[in-house]
Design an enzyme around this catalytic site. Structure first.
Site, short mmCIF file in Angstrom:
data_model
loop_
_atom_site.label_atom_id
_atom_site.label_comp_id
_atom_site.label_asym_id
_atom_site.label_seq_id
_atom_site.Cartn_x
_atom_site.Cartn_y
_atom_site.Cartn_z
N THR A 37 0.84 -1.19 0.00
CA THR A 37 0.00 0.00 0.00
C THR A 37 0.88 1.25 0.00
O THR A 37 2.02 1.22 0.46
CB THR A 37 -0.89 0.06 1.25
OG1 THR A 37 -0.05 0.11 2.42
CG2 THR A 37 -1.79 -1.16 1.35
N ARG A 67 -7.32 6.43 5.24
CA ARG A 67 -7.97 5.77 6.37
C ARG A 67 -8.58 4.43 5.95
O ARG A 67 -8.69 3.52 6.77
CB ARG A 67 -9.06 6.66 6.96
CG ARG A 67 -8.53 7.83 7.80
CD ARG A 67 -9.67 8.54 8.50
NE ARG A 67 -9.18 9.52 9.47
CZ ARG A 67 -9.88 9.92 10.52
NH1 ARG A 67 -11.09 9.43 10.73
NH2 ARG A 67 -9.39 10.82 11.35
N ARG A 218 19.04 -12.92 34.33
CA ARG A 218 19.41 -14.25 34.83
C ARG A 218 18.42 -14.72 35.88
O ARG A 218 18.05 -15.88 35.94
CB ARG A 218 20.82 -14.23 35.41
CG ARG A 218 21.93 -14.11 34.37
CD ARG A 218 23.28 -14.03 35.04
NE ARG A 218 23.54 -15.20 35.88
CZ ARG A 218 24.39 -15.20 36.90
NH1 ARG A 218 25.04 -14.09 37.23
NH2 ARG A 218 24.59 -16.30 37.60
N TYR A 219 18.02 -13.79 36.75
CA TYR A 219 17.02 -14.09 37.78
C TYR A 219 16.55 -12.78 38.38
O TYR A 219 17.02 -11.70 38.00
CB TYR A 219 17.57 -15.03 38.85
CG TYR A 219 18.88 -14.59 39.50
CD1 TYR A 219 18.88 -13.64 40.52
CD2 TYR A 219 20.09 -15.14 39.11
CE1 TYR A 219 20.06 -13.26 41.13
CE2 TYR A 219 21.28 -14.76 39.70
CZ TYR A 219 21.26 -13.81 40.71
OH TYR A 219 22.43 -13.42 41.30
N LYS A 280 22.24 1.74 48.22
CA LYS A 280 22.39 0.33 48.56
C LYS A 280 21.01 -0.20 48.92
O LYS A 280 20.34 0.34 49.80
CB LYS A 280 23.36 0.18 49.75
CG LYS A 280 23.87 -1.25 49.96
CD LYS A 280 24.83 -1.66 48.84
CE LYS A 280 25.51 -2.99 49.18
NZ LYS A 280 26.53 -2.83 50.24
N HIS A 281 20.57 -1.23 48.24
CA HIS A 281 19.26 -1.83 48.46
C HIS A 281 18.14 -0.78 48.40
O HIS A 281 17.27 -0.72 49.27
CB HIS A 281 19.23 -2.58 49.80
CG HIS A 281 20.20 -3.72 49.85
ND1 HIS A 281 20.13 -4.78 48.98
CD2 HIS A 281 21.27 -3.96 50.64
CE1 HIS A 281 21.11 -5.63 49.25
NE2 HIS A 281 21.82 -5.16 50.24
N ASN A 423 9.87 4.32 57.56
CA ASN A 423 9.97 5.68 58.10
C ASN A 423 11.37 6.23 57.83
O ASN A 423 12.36 5.57 58.14
CB ASN A 423 9.71 5.68 59.60
CG ASN A 423 8.26 5.45 59.94
OD1 ASN A 423 7.38 6.07 59.37
ND2 ASN A 423 7.99 4.56 60.89
N HIS A 529 7.02 3.64 50.43
CA HIS A 529 6.95 2.29 50.98
C HIS A 529 7.55 1.27 50.04
O HIS A 529 7.81 1.57 48.89
CB HIS A 529 5.49 1.92 51.26
CG HIS A 529 4.93 2.67 52.44
ND1 HIS A 529 3.59 2.93 52.58
CD2 HIS A 529 5.54 3.24 53.51
CE1 HIS A 529 3.38 3.61 53.71
NE2 HIS A 529 4.55 3.80 54.28
#
Length: 529
Positions: A37, A67, A218-219, A280-281, A423, A529
């Site tokens: 097209t 269209r 990997r995990y 870290k974390h 907190n 949180h």
């Protein structure tokens, strides 16, 4: 129809023309008839390929500004007819419908149109109708039809045909169908979410989320969990759009922590000076500004050297050689920055396992965005915390107002608090964190932990007093009791910033006044949180 199915006729209609010539040449090698097209047909002809216009097949011209062109029984019949069904074959014969064995379609660039902030009407015009209809038809009939929606599948398709004498296997077609339905789902999700944004509807009746596979991991958080990383196409600068210059593949935890680090450091505009965040974390263990990037890193590192080992480092300016040399002194998982100069890259080249990411820019911390979290049986969605409080919005509630130096540190600590798990309590001094308490079940425990970390680092650095002496404190939510504030004061803090709003605010304010502290309220909290 689980046997290999030969491809004799292909319908190609693509917005993205990349790889089109190579695809057509590969199909021509197998004697495939090409239907097409508009612009795709023109591009194929210019490349020297014989093409039949879809309008010649349907007997209807393309109309209504394109269209209407493929929404026709001779197209959809050719895609949907079951090749082993006698009634279907008879209907094809009666109505002159030819089989279409391969559909190659990539859709109108709706996502790209939205990303460039195009006007409403232009976005609407880039909602593809015929493309998704054909894709869904071909994918449903994957028993006999192959459907390709991504340019990266052109080479695998041709390899499959080469290996099977111009045919495709059932397993290959099933895989293509999976990709096809994922594409139409993501496309419709993009359209739906754009409508919700355009209508300023925060909670539409139905909400869809979608992503494109960026990396198989990997995990997940732990080795027994499967995981993958998907990008959402928003192009927000960060780990999802970064270019990895060196190092091993990112892990699930690397990606999560790197995102947290870069979003935090983006709170500090590059033009205001160098800044560094160490994560870290998913929690900051050090954040600081400095006269140079190397100084900002060193000051952030001195907040908690123990936790910084094996951490993620985010910088708000181009990484230079001097800063890279300091970072290279300890083990670091990932460094992410807008850019990195040649000297910095050379320094890190000796650290083969260190991942270095460059993004080309910083995300805007005030941009509206949607965050998603899964719960059992549902999704929690909310706007990204892009809240900001300036000095003029703070309310002084104690007898003593903060000094200019304290006010600077209070605002610094408040920006950091937004990125610490609740907190959250942050001690800061001279625009650097000196103690971080995160994720505790009580606010007073966070206050104590942050102070103890400061004391431990003071001893490790050979300082005569904890770095919390003369610091300020930020709390992401109100103090429910005066005990947290009292603990901060005992650690040497001189000023507090917190949202306020507790039924014991007066008690907390009185405790601050008794100890000569200055305290300001933000009227905004930063739960994370």
């Amino acid at each position: 129809m689980t046997l290999p199915q030969p491809i004799r006729t292909a319908l190609i209609s693509v917005s993205d023309k990349s790889g089109l010539t190579d695809l057509a040449e590969g199909l021509a090698r197998h004697g495939v008839r090409l239907l097409s097209t508009g612009g795709t047909a023109k591009a194929l002809r210019e490349a020297g390929h014989e093409v039949t216009d879809v309008s010649d097949v349907t007997g209807f011209p393309e109309m209504m500004d394109g269209r209407v062109k493929t929404l026709h029984p001779k197209v959809h019949g050719g895609l949907l007819a079951l090749r082993d069904n006698a009634d279907h074959l008879a209907a094809m014969e009666t109505h002159g419908i030819g089989a279409i064995d391969l559909l190659v379609v990539n859709l109108y660039p709706f996502e790209a149109t939205v990303a460039k902030n195009a006007p409403y009407d232009e976005c609407v015009e880039n909602i593809d109708i015929g493309g998704p209809a054909m894709i869904r038809a071909a994918a449903k009939n994957h028993a006999g039809v192959a459907v390709v929606v991504d340019t990266e599948d052109y080479a695998p398709l041709l390899a499959e045909m080469d290996a099977n004498g111009g045919a495709t296997t059932f397993g290959f077609r099933k895989t293509l169908a999976l990709t096809a339905y994922g594409r139409t789902a993501a496309y419709d999700a993009a359209v739906s979410n754009w409508f919700a944004q355009a209508l300023e509807e925060p909670a539409p009746r139905r909400r869809a989320v979608a992503g494109y596979l960026a990396q198989s991991l990997r995990y997940g958080e732990n080795p027994h969990q499967e995981a993958a990383f998907y990008v959402d196409g928003s192009n927000r600068p960060g780990v999802a759009t970064a270019y990895q210059l060196q190092g091993k593949a990112l892990s699930y935890n690397n990606i999560n922590d790197t995102d947290a680090a870069f979003e935090l450091v983006a709170e500090f505009a590059p033009e205001a000076g160098p800044a560094c965040a160490i994560i870290k974390h998913a929690n900051p263990c050090g954040v600081a500004t400095g006269a140079t990037l190397a100084e900002a890193y060193s000051r952030a590192f001195d907040c908690d050297r123990t936790s910084a080992f094996g951490g993620i480092i985010a910088l708000n300016q181009k990484l230079d050689g001097a800063t890279a040399a300091k970072i290279a002194e300890i083990f670091t998982e990932v460094v992410i920055a807008p850019e990195a100069d040649e000297e910095a890259r050379a320094v890190f080249a000796a650290k083969k396992n260190l991942r270095l990411l460059v993004t080309g820019g910083l995300p805007d911390p005030r941009t509206a965005a949607l965050t998603v979290r899964q719960v059992a049986g549902g999704l929690l969605m909310q706007g990204k915390d892009n809240g900001h409080v300036g000095a003029e919005e703070l309310k002084v509630v104690t007898k003593r107002a903060p000094s200019p130096e304290e006010l600077r540190d209070l605002l610094f600590a408040w920006r950091v608090a937004k990125h610490v798990k609740s907190n959250a309590v942050i001690y800061a001094k001279d625009s650097a964190t000196v103690g971080v308490g995160a994720g505790q079940m009580s606010r007073v425990d966070s206050t104590r932990i942050a102070a103890r970390k400061s004391q431990d680092m003071a001893e490790a650095l050979g300082l005569s007093a904890p770095t919390t002496q003369g610091s300020v404190v930020a709390s992401d939510a109100f103090f429910p009791f005066a005990d947290g504030l009292i603990t901060a004061a005992e650690a040497g803090a001189t000023a507090i910033i917190q949202p306020g709003g507790s039924i014991r605010d007066e008690e907390v304010i009185a405790a601050a006044d008794e100890r000569g502290l200055a305290m300001v309220l933000t009227g905004m909290r930063h739960f994370r949180h």
